[in-house]
Scaffold this motif. Structure first.
Motif, PDB file in Angstrom:
ATOM      1  N   GLN A   5       0.825  -1.208   0.000  1.00 25.21           N
ATOM      2  CA  GLN A   5       0.000   0.000   0.000  1.00 25.21           C
ATOM      3  C   GLN A   5       0.857   1.255   0.000  1.00 25.21           C
ATOM      4  O   GLN A   5       0.478   2.264  -0.577  1.00 25.21           O
ATOM      5  CB  GLN A   5      -0.954  -0.010   1.191  1.00 25.21           C
ATOM      6  CG  GLN A   5      -2.038  -1.049   1.057  1.00 25.21           C
ATOM      7  CD  GLN A   5      -2.840  -1.241   2.324  1.00 25.21           C
ATOM      8  OE1 GLN A   5      -2.330  -1.078   3.421  1.00 25.21           O
ATOM      9  NE2 GLN A   5      -4.104  -1.597   2.166  1.00 25.21           N
ATOM     10  N   GLN A   6       2.021   1.198   0.625  1.00 30.17           N
ATOM     11  CA  GLN A   6       2.929   2.349   0.606  1.00 30.17           C
ATOM     12  C   GLN A   6       3.502   2.565  -0.797  1.00 30.17           C
ATOM     13  O   GLN A   6       3.662   3.692  -1.241  1.00 30.17           O
ATOM     14  CB  GLN A   6       4.070   2.145   1.603  1.00 30.17           C
ATOM     15  CG  GLN A   6       3.632   2.230   3.041  1.00 30.17           C
ATOM     16  CD  GLN A   6       4.749   1.875   4.004  1.00 30.17           C
ATOM     17  OE1 GLN A   6       5.820   1.429   3.603  1.00 30.17           O
ATOM     18  NE2 GLN A   6       4.495   2.055   5.295  1.00 30.17           N
ATOM     19  N   TYR A   7       3.812   1.478  -1.491  1.00 27.31           N
ATOM     20  CA  TYR A   7       4.350   1.583  -2.850  1.00 27.31           C
ATOM     21  C   TYR A   7       3.283   2.008  -3.855  1.00 27.31           C
ATOM     22  O   TYR A   7       3.568   2.721  -4.810  1.00 27.31           O
ATOM     23  CB  TYR A   7       4.946   0.251  -3.309  1.00 27.31           C
ATOM     24  CG  TYR A   7       6.218  -0.142  -2.609  1.00 27.31           C
ATOM     25  CD1 TYR A   7       7.314   0.719  -2.571  1.00 27.31           C
ATOM     26  CD2 TYR A   7       6.337  -1.369  -1.991  1.00 27.31           C
ATOM     27  CE1 TYR A   7       8.488   0.359  -1.929  1.00 27.31           C
ATOM     28  CE2 TYR A   7       7.517  -1.743  -1.360  1.00 27.31           C
ATOM     29  CZ  TYR A   7       8.584  -0.867  -1.327  1.00 27.31           C
ATOM     30  OH  TYR A   7       9.745  -1.229  -0.690  1.00 27.31           O
ATOM     31  N   LEU A   8       2.094   1.523  -3.660  1.00 25.33           N
ATOM     32  CA  LEU A   8       1.000   1.756  -4.606  1.00 25.33           C
ATOM     33  C   LEU A   8      -0.065   2.635  -3.950  1.00 25.33           C
ATOM     34  O   LEU A   8      -1.194   2.220  -3.741  1.00 25.33           O
ATOM     35  CB  LEU A   8       0.406   0.420  -5.044  1.00 25.33           C
ATOM     36  CG  LEU A   8       1.408  -0.575  -5.625  1.00 25.33           C
ATOM     37  CD1 LEU A   8       0.794  -1.952  -5.773  1.00 25.33           C
ATOM     38  CD2 LEU A   8       1.930  -0.071  -6.961  1.00 25.33           C
ATOM     39  N   LYS A   9       0.293   3.843  -3.652  1.00 22.60           N
ATOM     40  CA  LYS A   9      -0.552   4.725  -2.855  1.00 22.60           C
ATOM     41  C   LYS A   9      -1.893   5.059  -3.495  1.00 22.60           C
ATOM     42  O   LYS A   9      -2.856   5.337  -2.797  1.00 22.60           O
ATOM     43  CB  LYS A   9       0.202   6.006  -2.528  1.00 22.60           C
ATOM     44  CG  LYS A   9       1.368   5.751  -1.604  1.00 22.60           C
ATOM     45  CD  LYS A   9       2.111   7.000  -1.265  1.00 22.60           C
ATOM     46  CE  LYS A   9       3.286   6.593  -0.364  1.00 22.60           C
ATOM     47  NZ  LYS A   9       4.022   7.668   0.169  1.00 22.60           N
TER      48      LYS A   9
END
Length: 55
Positions: A5-9
């Motif tokens: 989720q941090q990478y694919l905000k």
């Protein structure tokens, strides 16, 4: 999941706690709902055909 989720905000994620590795088999109802939601948001959802139109 939090790392992804941090990478694919800007992506939508849905956590299915009651599903294991084969999510499609464990929770097909939720998978179909999630896929339809994405298709509707991107405006590429297939149109619904009536029985007469499909023939």
């Amino acid at each position: 999941m939090k790392k992804w989720q941090q990478y694919l905000k800007q992506s939508d994620t849905e956590v299915l706690d009651d599903a294991s590795h084969y999510v499609q088999e464990d929770r097909p109802d939720r998978v179909v709902t999630a896929i339809r939601s994405v298709l509707e948001k991107t405006n590429i959802a297939p149109t619904k055909l009536t029985h007469d139109q499909a023939e």
